[in-house]
Design a protein around this motif. Structure first.
Motif, PDB file in Angstrom:
ATOM      1  N   GLN A  56     -26.323  11.407  -2.940  1.00 34.29           N
ATOM      2  CA  GLN A  56     -25.215  11.381  -3.891  1.00 34.29           C
ATOM      3  C   GLN A  56     -24.042  12.212  -3.391  1.00 34.29           C
ATOM      4  OE1 GLN A  56     -26.763  12.641  -7.687  1.00 34.29           O
ATOM      5  NE2 GLN A  56     -27.527  10.598  -8.201  1.00 34.29           N
ATOM      6  N   PHE A 107     -22.205  10.629 -10.904  1.00 33.99           N
ATOM      7  CA  PHE A 107     -23.157   9.546 -11.098  1.00 33.99           C
ATOM      8  C   PHE A 107     -23.644   9.468 -12.551  1.00 33.99           C
ATOM      9  CE2 PHE A 107     -23.149   9.272  -6.609  1.00 33.99           C
ATOM     10  CZ  PHE A 107     -23.801   8.098  -6.226  1.00 33.99           C
ATOM     11  N   GLY A 111     -18.564  10.044 -14.720  1.00 32.36           N
ATOM     12  CA  GLY A 111     -18.252   8.978 -13.767  1.00 32.36           C
ATOM     13  C   GLY A 111     -16.944   8.265 -14.060  1.00 32.36           C
ATOM     14  N   ALA A 158     -18.759   1.980 -12.540  1.00 30.25           N
ATOM     15  CA  ALA A 158     -20.000   2.724 -12.286  1.00 30.25           C
ATOM     16  C   ALA A 158     -20.253   3.767 -13.363  1.00 30.25           C
ATOM     17  CB  ALA A 158     -19.941   3.390 -10.910  1.00 30.25           C
ATOM     18  N   GLU A 162     -26.072   2.704 -15.147  1.00 31.91           N
ATOM     19  CA  GLU A 162     -27.029   3.640 -14.580  1.00 31.91           C
ATOM     20  C   GLU A 162     -28.007   2.880 -13.700  1.00 31.91           C
ATOM     21  OE1 GLU A 162     -28.975   5.668 -17.723  1.00 31.91           O
ATOM     22  OE2 GLU A 162     -27.193   6.763 -18.388  1.00 31.91           O
ATOM     23  N   ASP A 166     -25.601   1.560 -10.181  1.00 29.14           N
ATOM     24  CA  ASP A 166     -24.718   2.706  -9.950  1.00 29.14           C
ATOM     25  C   ASP A 166     -24.577   2.970  -8.454  1.00 29.14           C
ATOM     26  OD1 ASP A 166     -23.035   4.535 -11.063  1.00 29.14           O
ATOM     27  OD2 ASP A 166     -24.564   6.011 -11.517  1.00 29.14           O
ATOM     28  N   TRP A 167     -25.699   2.928  -7.752  1.00 35.80           N
ATOM     29  CA  TRP A 167     -25.675   3.156  -6.309  1.00 35.80           C
ATOM     30  C   TRP A 167     -24.908   2.051  -5.592  1.00 35.80           C
ATOM     31  CZ3 TRP A 167     -27.367   7.449  -3.787  1.00 35.80           C
ATOM     32  CH2 TRP A 167     -28.143   8.352  -4.531  1.00 35.80           C
ATOM     33  N   PHE A 170     -21.190   2.641  -6.035  1.00 35.43           N
ATOM     34  CA  PHE A 170     -20.717   3.766  -5.225  1.00 35.43           C
ATOM     35  C   PHE A 170     -20.759   3.436  -3.730  1.00 35.43           C
ATOM     36  CE2 PHE A 170     -20.687   6.442  -8.902  1.00 35.43           C
ATOM     37  CZ  PHE A 170     -19.926   7.557  -8.562  1.00 35.43           C
TER      38      PHE A 170
END
Length: 392
Positions: A56, A107, A111, A158, A162, A166-167, A170
């Protein structure tokens, strides 16, 4: 007979070259925000010293560094000597500061704020570049700036989701950055060597400073006794040795190399050397800083495994990034630094089984050994070359 009055493009080119050779005071003020940004990214690793937290922190730093470095490119191409330009930079500073406040929980709950401030920063940057960066750069910036704003939109989205998505949101910006870099490398920019090298050197000083601050913060609140003093001195000496790796003539050689490269190649070279490889070095220093936070409670005792790995891998990542930077700009040998990076990782076992102070001593010996070996093999008079004067 009097010489003819130079045309406007010639005047602009001459003025840009003069400004590109020096970093202005407003840029130094702007860079102070990056101090806080690094502290906030390091907080993610301190509170979550596991693969998830480190990943992160790496993603957040890559996102912020892209836009922060973009402002270094902006002031490389246009001089911030007007009231309007300075006010716009101060507005961007404020937006970066608010963005930094949102970093630790980017995150999660903050966010949306992270994404909104990213859009604000991207809009300010694109507007200034289009107005002041020159016709060729402005044409590129219409595309690159739009891409940066869309990255901010992804980050806002984002903030409402969740989990794995989210990843994904990002991570997608990294592809946008790659596309923007490939487009930029085709032309439109001609980065001034002196300014580019000096500005990034100053940013590296900030990164080293974050490690020094971590030493002070970690030592505060503990009894001032021999173990604490030894640990403090070793930590500061290690950071100084890493600083020496970067500034032992490589800054002068980098300036000379950048100035000697044809303008059509300079942008691509600068993107690799000053965005990617400096990002790697800075993140390595952040990992080191995060690891140092918990060392001073008992420097002569074994560290918890995550702390030992952060310290060893942080130094290793820095040395690997530095070796890549040297290789990209042909600044000197890289094999010794890559070997030192491998040895630095191995010191994590020493820190987790023996003591943090012994791990720092071993890391200091490794880095100092590299410097002594390289200086012994360097041709006499080659340590600090004088960079040629830029003509572009």
């Amino acid at each position: 007979m009097a010489s003819p009055t130079p045309s406007r493009p010639v005047v602009r080119a001459t003025r840009t070259a003069r400004i590109a050779a020096r970093v202005s005071t407003i840029e130094l003020l702007f860079d102070l925000v990056f101090v806080f940004t690094m502290t906030r990214v390091a907080e993610i690793i301190v509170h979550h010293p596991d693969p998830t937290g480190i990943a992160q922190a790496a993603l957040v730093l890559a996102l912020v560094w892209w836009m922060y470095d973009a402002f270094a490119w902006l002031t490389n191409q246009a001089t911030p000597d007007t009231t309007g330009f300075r006010i716009a930079l101060i507005a961007a500073m404020a937006a970066f500061l608010v963005m930094s406040l949102a970093i630790p929980d980017a995150f999660g709950e903050t966010g949306v704020l992270f994404g909104v401030t990213y859009i604000v920063v991207a809009v300010i940057h694109a507007a200034l570049f289009i107005v002041l960066g020159g016709a060729a750069a402005a044409r590129r910036m219409f595309v690159v700036g739009t891409s940066n704003v869309l990255v901010g939109v992804l980050l806002v989205i984002a903030g409402f989701v969740e989990g794995p998505l989210d990843w994904v949101l990002f991570g997608l910006p990294l592809l946008a950055f790659l596309g923007s870099a490939l487009l930029s490398a085709r032309g439109g920019f001609d980065p001034g060597a002196s300014h580019m090298v000096e500005r990034h050197g100053l940013l590296m000083i900030i990164a080293f400073g974050e490690s020094i601050v971590s030493v002070g913060v970690g030592a505060t609140g503990h009894a001032i006794e021999a173990p604490l003093l030894v640990g403090t001195v070793l930590a500061v000496a290690l950071v100084a040795a890493l600083w020496w790796c970067y500034f032992d003539g490589d800054d002068s050689r980098a300036e000379a190399r950048m100035a000697s490269v044809a303008p059509e190649r300079r942008t691509g070279l600068a993107l690799v050397a000053f965005y990617v490889e400096h990002l790697v070095m800075i993140f390595g220093l952040l990992m080191l800083a995060a690891g140092l936070h918990g060392l001073f409670a008992a420097p002569f005792s074994a560290l918890e495994a995550p702390q030992a790995w952060l310290i060893g891998c942080g130094v290793a990542l820095y040395l690997a990034g530095d070796a890549a930077y040297r290789g990209t700009l042909d600044l000197g040998p890289v094999s010794t630094r890559l070997l030192a990076a491998a040895l630095a990782v191995a010191t994590a076992w020493i820190g987790s089984t023996a003591s943090g102070a012994l791990q720092l001593a071993c890391l200091l010996a490794i880095v100092a050994g590299v410097l002594v070996f390289e200086n012994a093999r360097r041709p006499r008079g080659a340590a600090h070359p004088t960079a040629p004067t830029e003509a572009s």
